[in-house]
Design a protein around this motif. Sequence first.
Motif, PDB file in Angstrom:
ATOM      1  N   LEU A   1       0.854  -1.187   0.000  1.00  0.00           N
ATOM      2  CA  LEU A   1       0.000   0.000   0.000  1.00  0.00           C
ATOM      3  C   LEU A   1       0.891   1.239   0.000  1.00  0.00           C
ATOM      4  CD1 LEU A   1      -2.888   1.238   0.320  1.00  0.00           C
ATOM      5  CD2 LEU A   1      -2.470   1.169   2.786  1.00  0.00           C
ATOM      6  N   VAL A   2       0.623   2.146  -0.926  1.00  0.00           N
ATOM      7  CA  VAL A   2       1.443   3.341  -1.073  1.00  0.00           C
ATOM      8  C   VAL A   2       0.558   4.583  -1.019  1.00  0.00           C
ATOM      9  CG1 VAL A   2       3.051   4.563  -2.595  1.00  0.00           C
ATOM     10  CG2 VAL A   2       3.066   2.065  -2.527  1.00  0.00           C
ATOM     11  N   ASN A   3       1.017   5.568  -0.254  1.00  0.00           N
ATOM     12  CA  ASN A   3       0.349   6.856  -0.152  1.00  0.00           C
ATOM     13  C   ASN A   3       1.218   7.866  -0.900  1.00  0.00           C
ATOM     14  OD1 ASN A   3      -0.556   9.404   0.603  1.00  0.00           O
ATOM     15  ND2 ASN A   3      -0.728   8.921   2.777  1.00  0.00           N
ATOM     16  N   ILE A   4       0.687   8.413  -1.990  1.00  0.00           N
ATOM     17  CA  ILE A   4       1.383   9.462  -2.728  1.00  0.00           C
ATOM     18  C   ILE A   4       0.552  10.728  -2.616  1.00  0.00           C
ATOM     19  CG2 ILE A   4       2.232  10.243  -4.975  1.00  0.00           C
ATOM     20  CD1 ILE A   4       2.715   7.322  -5.700  1.00  0.00           C
ATOM     21  N   ASP A   5       1.002  11.611  -1.751  1.00  0.00           N
ATOM     22  CA  ASP A   5       0.324  12.897  -1.537  1.00  0.00           C
ATOM     23  C   ASP A   5      -1.162  12.740  -1.251  1.00  0.00           C
ATOM     24  OD1 ASP A   5       2.740  14.267  -1.940  1.00  0.00           O
ATOM     25  OD2 ASP A   5       2.428  14.276  -4.108  1.00  0.00           O
ATOM     26  N   GLY A   6      -1.524  11.756  -0.433  1.00  0.00           N
ATOM     27  CA  GLY A   6      -2.908  11.549  -0.038  1.00  0.00           C
ATOM     28  C   GLY A   6      -3.707  10.646  -0.960  1.00  0.00           C
ATOM     29  N   GLN A   7      -3.112  10.218  -2.057  1.00  0.00           N
ATOM     30  CA  GLN A   7      -3.763   9.274  -2.962  1.00  0.00           C
ATOM     31  C   GLN A   7      -3.156   7.901  -2.688  1.00  0.00           C
ATOM     32  OE1 GLN A   7      -3.306  10.153  -7.156  1.00  0.00           O
ATOM     33  NE2 GLN A   7      -4.963   8.776  -7.727  1.00  0.00           N
ATOM     34  N   PHE A   8      -4.018   6.905  -2.433  1.00  0.00           N
ATOM     35  CA  PHE A   8      -3.554   5.575  -2.057  1.00  0.00           C
ATOM     36  C   PHE A   8      -3.641   4.595  -3.215  1.00  0.00           C
ATOM     37  CE2 PHE A   8      -4.418   7.556   1.954  1.00  0.00           C
ATOM     38  CZ  PHE A   8      -3.440   7.044   2.797  1.00  0.00           C
ATOM     39  N   PHE A   9      -2.615   3.736  -3.310  1.00  0.00           N
ATOM     40  CA  PHE A   9      -2.537   2.693  -4.324  1.00  0.00           C
ATOM     41  C   PHE A   9      -2.190   1.392  -3.625  1.00  0.00           C
ATOM     42  CE2 PHE A   9      -1.244   6.693  -6.182  1.00  0.00           C
ATOM     43  CZ  PHE A   9      -2.016   6.760  -7.334  1.00  0.00           C
ATOM     44  N   ALA A  10      -2.770   0.287  -4.081  1.00  0.00           N
ATOM     45  CA  ALA A  10      -2.482  -1.019  -3.499  1.00  0.00           C
ATOM     46  C   ALA A  10      -2.254  -2.027  -4.615  1.00  0.00           C
ATOM     47  CB  ALA A  10      -3.627  -1.471  -2.605  1.00  0.00           C
ATOM     48  N   VAL A  11      -1.127  -2.750  -4.528  1.00  0.00           N
ATOM     49  CA  VAL A  11      -0.793  -3.791  -5.501  1.00  0.00           C
ATOM     50  C   VAL A  11      -0.351  -5.040  -4.750  1.00  0.00           C
ATOM     51  CG1 VAL A  11      -0.106  -2.174  -7.328  1.00  0.00           C
ATOM     52  CG2 VAL A  11       1.623  -3.058  -5.764  1.00  0.00           C
ATOM     53  N   ASP A  12      -0.390  -6.162  -5.449  1.00  0.00           N
ATOM     54  CA  ASP A  12       0.121  -7.406  -4.896  1.00  0.00           C
ATOM     55  C   ASP A  12       1.549  -7.152  -4.412  1.00  0.00           C
ATOM     56  OD1 ASP A  12       1.125  -9.978  -4.414  1.00  0.00           O
ATOM     57  OD2 ASP A  12       0.249 -10.827  -6.218  1.00  0.00           O
ATOM     58  N   GLY A  13       1.838  -7.542  -3.183  1.00  0.00           N
ATOM     59  CA  GLY A  13       3.134  -7.261  -2.574  1.00  0.00           C
ATOM     60  C   GLY A  13       4.242  -8.225  -2.919  1.00  0.00           C
ATOM     61  N   VAL A  14       3.963  -9.220  -3.776  1.00  0.00           N
ATOM     62  CA  VAL A  14       4.976 -10.192  -4.190  1.00  0.00           C
ATOM     63  C   VAL A  14       5.270  -9.964  -5.673  1.00  0.00           C
ATOM     64  CG1 VAL A  14       5.552 -12.632  -4.395  1.00  0.00           C
ATOM     65  CG2 VAL A  14       4.155 -11.846  -2.477  1.00  0.00           C
ATOM     66  N   CYS A  15       6.501  -9.618  -5.979  1.00  0.00           N
ATOM     67  CA  CYS A  15       6.900  -9.311  -7.350  1.00  0.00           C
ATOM     68  C   CYS A  15       6.652 -10.501  -8.270  1.00  0.00           C
ATOM     69  CB  CYS A  15       8.377  -8.925  -7.374  1.00  0.00           C
ATOM     70  SG  CYS A  15       8.997  -8.517  -9.023  1.00  0.00           S
ATOM     71  N   GLY A  16       6.023 -10.242  -9.407  1.00  0.00           N
ATOM     72  CA  GLY A  16       5.724 -11.285 -10.374  1.00  0.00           C
ATOM     73  C   GLY A  16       6.950 -11.822 -11.093  1.00  0.00           C
ATOM     74  N   HIS A  17       8.060 -11.121 -11.025  1.00  0.00           N
ATOM     75  CA  HIS A  17       9.276 -11.558 -11.711  1.00  0.00           C
ATOM     76  C   HIS A  17       9.955 -12.708 -10.977  1.00  0.00           C
ATOM     77  CE1 HIS A  17      13.795 -10.996 -12.109  1.00  0.00           C
ATOM     78  NE2 HIS A  17      13.426 -11.515 -13.265  1.00  0.00           N
ATOM     79  N   ALA A  18      10.306 -12.500  -9.696  1.00  0.00           N
ATOM     80  CA  ALA A  18      11.042 -13.538  -8.964  1.00  0.00           C
ATOM     81  C   ALA A  18      10.560 -13.691  -7.525  1.00  0.00           C
ATOM     82  CB  ALA A  18      12.538 -13.238  -8.988  1.00  0.00           C
ATOM     83  N   GLY A  19       9.390 -13.152  -7.222  1.00  0.00           N
ATOM     84  CA  GLY A  19       8.820 -13.323  -5.888  1.00  0.00           C
ATOM     85  C   GLY A  19       9.391 -12.410  -4.825  1.00  0.00           C
ATOM     86  N   GLY A  20      10.052 -11.342  -5.232  1.00  0.00           N
ATOM     87  CA  GLY A  20      10.643 -10.398  -4.275  1.00  0.00           C
ATOM     88  C   GLY A  20       9.589  -9.613  -3.510  1.00  0.00           C
TER      89      GLY A  20
END
Length: 104
Positions: free
Chosen positions: A30-49
């Motif tokens: 979950l990322v807050n950029i100047d009050g706007q929130f974004f949420a993405v899968d926390g496991v990288c699709g490339h190598a699971g990082g």
Amino acid sequence: MAQTVTAGSVSELPPGKIHKIEHGEQVIALVNIDGQFFAVDGVCGHAGGPLCRGEVVAQEKVISCPWHGWEYDLQSGECLMDPSLSQKVFAVQVQDDTVKIEVE
């Protein structure tokens, strides 16, 4: 069926940081950029990082994986290196002072 997960209050989720939200087995970045929130899968699709330990380029709304530097658009989840590895994105709502994420 979608569920709503409470991530915390806006004041607990300051801008410029990646917040790790866990829901069962699911990890969400979950990322807050100047009050706007974004949420993405926390496991990288490339190598699971762990995207939650990566970096954010706020101006471009991009998150990068700490393992190999693969970058993802926070709005669409698209991988900038290989679009076939796009991350799942989650809808985020702010109600009063509470940040909520819709998960499946």
